[in-house]
Design a protein around this motif. Sequence first.
Motif, PDB file in Angstrom:
ATOM      1  N   ILE A  18      26.200 -24.020 -22.642  1.00 20.20           N
ATOM      2  CA  ILE A  18      25.838 -23.078 -23.712  1.00 20.20           C
ATOM      3  C   ILE A  18      25.137 -23.873 -24.811  1.00 20.20           C
ATOM      4  O   ILE A  18      25.764 -24.703 -25.489  1.00 20.20           O
ATOM      5  N   PHE A  19      23.846 -23.643 -24.964  1.00 25.05           N
ATOM      6  CA  PHE A  19      22.987 -24.418 -25.869  1.00 25.05           C
ATOM      7  C   PHE A  19      22.765 -23.613 -27.148  1.00 25.05           C
ATOM      8  O   PHE A  19      22.346 -22.450 -27.088  1.00 25.05           O
ATOM      9  N   ILE A  20      23.025 -24.241 -28.320  1.00 28.04           N
ATOM     10  CA  ILE A  20      22.977 -23.516 -29.597  1.00 28.04           C
ATOM     11  C   ILE A  20      22.100 -24.284 -30.585  1.00 28.04           C
ATOM     12  O   ILE A  20      22.425 -25.413 -30.972  1.00 28.04           O
ATOM     13  N   THR A  21      20.984 -23.675 -30.987  1.00 21.74           N
ATOM     14  CA  THR A  21      20.069 -24.347 -31.914  1.00 21.74           C
ATOM     15  C   THR A  21      19.193 -23.327 -32.627  1.00 21.74           C
ATOM     16  O   THR A  21      19.022 -22.195 -32.140  1.00 21.74           O
ATOM     17  N   ASP A  22      18.618 -23.726 -33.765  1.00 19.09           N
ATOM     18  CA  ASP A  22      17.654 -22.877 -34.468  1.00 19.09           C
ATOM     19  C   ASP A  22      16.280 -23.547 -34.529  1.00 19.09           C
ATOM     20  O   ASP A  22      15.411 -23.114 -35.292  1.00 19.09           O
ATOM     21  N   ALA A  23      16.083 -24.618 -33.746  1.00 20.32           N
ATOM     22  CA  ALA A  23      14.847 -25.404 -33.856  1.00 20.32           C
ATOM     23  C   ALA A  23      14.306 -25.767 -32.483  1.00 20.32           C
ATOM     24  O   ALA A  23      15.039 -25.795 -31.486  1.00 20.32           O
ATOM     25  N   PRO A  24      13.004 -26.082 -32.404  1.00 22.82           N
ATOM     26  CA  PRO A  24      12.445 -26.586 -31.156  1.00 22.82           C
ATOM     27  C   PRO A  24      13.007 -27.976 -30.846  1.00 22.82           C
ATOM     28  O   PRO A  24      13.698 -28.582 -31.674  1.00 22.82           O
ATOM     29  N   VAL A  25      12.673 -28.479 -29.672  1.00 17.80           N
ATOM     30  CA  VAL A  25      13.145 -29.807 -29.261  1.00 17.80           C
ATOM     31  C   VAL A  25      11.959 -30.741 -29.056  1.00 17.80           C
ATOM     32  O   VAL A  25      10.842 -30.309 -28.737  1.00 17.80           O
ATOM     33  N   ASP A  68      22.986 -20.909 -20.756  1.00 19.08           N
ATOM     34  CA  ASP A  68      22.906 -19.860 -21.776  1.00 19.08           C
ATOM     35  C   ASP A  68      22.437 -20.487 -23.084  1.00 19.08           C
ATOM     36  O   ASP A  68      22.688 -21.674 -23.336  1.00 19.08           O
ATOM     37  N   ALA A  69      21.765 -19.695 -23.911  1.00 17.41           N
ATOM     38  CA  ALA A  69      21.279 -20.230 -25.183  1.00 17.41           C
ATOM     39  C   ALA A  69      21.497 -19.220 -26.306  1.00 17.41           C
ATOM     40  O   ALA A  69      21.325 -18.010 -26.119  1.00 17.41           O
ATOM     41  N   ILE A  70      21.916 -19.733 -27.442  1.00 17.33           N
ATOM     42  CA  ILE A  70      21.911 -18.980 -28.700  1.00 17.33           C
ATOM     43  C   ILE A  70      20.834 -19.650 -29.540  1.00 17.33           C
ATOM     44  O   ILE A  70      21.026 -20.760 -30.042  1.00 17.33           O
ATOM     45  N   ALA A  71      19.681 -19.009 -29.637  1.00 14.68           N
ATOM     46  CA  ALA A  71      18.495 -19.677 -30.164  1.00 14.68           C
ATOM     47  C   ALA A  71      17.538 -18.636 -30.741  1.00 14.68           C
ATOM     48  O   ALA A  71      17.765 -17.422 -30.612  1.00 14.68           O
TER      49      ALA A  71
END
Length: 683
Positions: free
Chosen positions: A612-619, A645-648
């Motif tokens: 489960i990947f959680i971020t508000d920014a690009p990589v 899964d992502a929360i982004a």
Amino acid sequence: MKFRKMLLLSFISILIFGNLGLHSVIVHAADSLEFREHHDLINILKDGDGENRVFGFTTKNKLTASNTTLRLYVNAIEVDSKDYVVDYANYSITLNKAPDRGAEIHIKYGIIPGFEWGEGANIGFALPEGDGSTRNFPVSLNYTLNSTKQISLSIDQTKVATSRFTFNATTNTVTLSEKQQVPHSGAKVYLYIPKASISSKPSPSEEVIESPVSSGAVDPPPDPASGSPSVTSPSPTPNKPSEPLVQIPTEERYPGSITIRSGNTITIKLSESASVSGYTSYLMVKNASGQVVRQIKIEPGKTSSFSLRKLGLPTGGYYFYLKSANQSVELSASIPQFVTINHEPKNIQVFIEGEKQVYKQPPTNFKGNILVPLRGIFESLGANVKWNSSTQTVTAIREGRTIVLTIGSKIAYINGVAVTLSAKPQIINGVTMVPLRFVSEAFGGEVDWHGEAGSVTIFLNKPSIPTSAESEEPASGATKTTESGSSSTSPILNNISKGINTPSDIIFVIDVTGSMGEVIDYIKETVKSFVDSVPAGSNFAVISYRDVNIYRNGDYNLKFFDFTQDKDKLKGNLNTLVASGGGDIKESGLEAINLATNKLSEFSSDNAKRLIFITDAPVHDSPPLSSFSIKGIAHKLKADEIVFDAIAPSDGDAYRQIIQLVKSTPGGALYDIKDASVLSLNK
């Protein structure tokens, strides 16, 4: 780039503050574009132009090769010390190779006693370090003060209560009271003085030379290509912007307001003028100790209202304020205001200097008068109490003021002058009770009754609640804020759990840069219900990340918390996460995902694998800032059969990158990070 904007906006807020009725001749440390990062100072230099190798810098602090070491950064990456020479005498740096055009350049050096810097509405001063016994600390202060109000002190970045220290403006000395623990050996002691309290600049003898090195004053290092000295470029002028790019006032003039209305409804108004590219606005909530317990994103140009109950905070006193900030440095903030929350208003709560009071006999509302235990209230206010049983008289003394009350009498005396009370002191359940308002105001306190919250607030001295980034460390256990019996909903994690039908090994990979505060709070609040809803036998781990290519003292960039089936341990691991730092826009998410895939492969289990990947920014997805690519990580997820899964963000660069990872294996989904709000809890 974001780092440059951060510095410019910080500088602009200082320029604006300097125009708010202050003397225009004042010169502060912040005029040199320096700001504090943990126990270092950052100084922004002129951008690279592809040709210049010599860069001057300006500082109010006296730097020498013996008292500090300058470290150089180009585009937020530290430069090897072999690739440049520092001329401390002339305040300049010469590089072996000219930085590229537009390259962002800054220096960093450690804070030592005597250094000063700008920090929001204050100037910070480094005092001598603690030695385990000293209570008196001299201040290297070269300013004339017009007031000593709102001066604050911190020891190892923890604020000291105003009642535990004094500042003598005549001798420029800070003295800690016996109530304050003596700073341990090596403790960092910083004093903060409001800029509004300064009425004159340093004397000319204390001014630092601001002229950069003249042509030919520095022997440059040999040119790597020819082996012979190269010609020194003309000396640059210290980098000072000619005009501000944005104007966002701070404190009283901050373009936002918080109003608490009847029914415990909070209304937030934030002007469109707080909308600045790369910056985010927040509602900040701190507890009575000044530690952050809520950080909620607010959209500029809008007015929003909601019940205080949506914040899920337990009964207590809190400081609310608005701020606009980027990932690591505060831009501007409103003045914190004290708000009480009481889930059982029939039980009267008393707060003194923001601290909730606990009395053996609860406060009582007697015909509109709040009565409190005599000894408890006097001691809370710092008074010495004497009881005369034969006359049924109480005498309390504080700072030269004497109060005398008699049980059963409405006549009291303040320094011998008779006054009439609104209610008689009386004995309830064997405890002597006295009128709270009279006692507090008699000692100079400011008393307010909050009927909706069933609480009384008393301030003898309004505390100074810092709004700087360094002060915003989350309280220990701060996320455990819902009242017992209240229900929390977690639609995002619940939706993810619906697709988990067999025991699984799950890793949360979480971006912990400064803009992620509210999202991290949301995950902390909802993870227990998620764990309860997935099949038994599942294991849970956490990886937090920032940017592995940017060094920040005190901020780890990649951290793994091992697998566990204990949801309390998982919650404890999440509680250690602190949203701070972040240099450029992109972060090292692929490095974190790669680590997660390795940990899932290494973990000895037959369970299904999920991330489960959680971020508000690009990589970062290409050299030199990353050795991984979106395509390569997607292939690895597919090969290892890891559901992603992502929360982004649901649009923009971050979405275009992350949706490719979500689609790499069946079963994953992307959820809009805007829905990960603590305001969605406790509905």
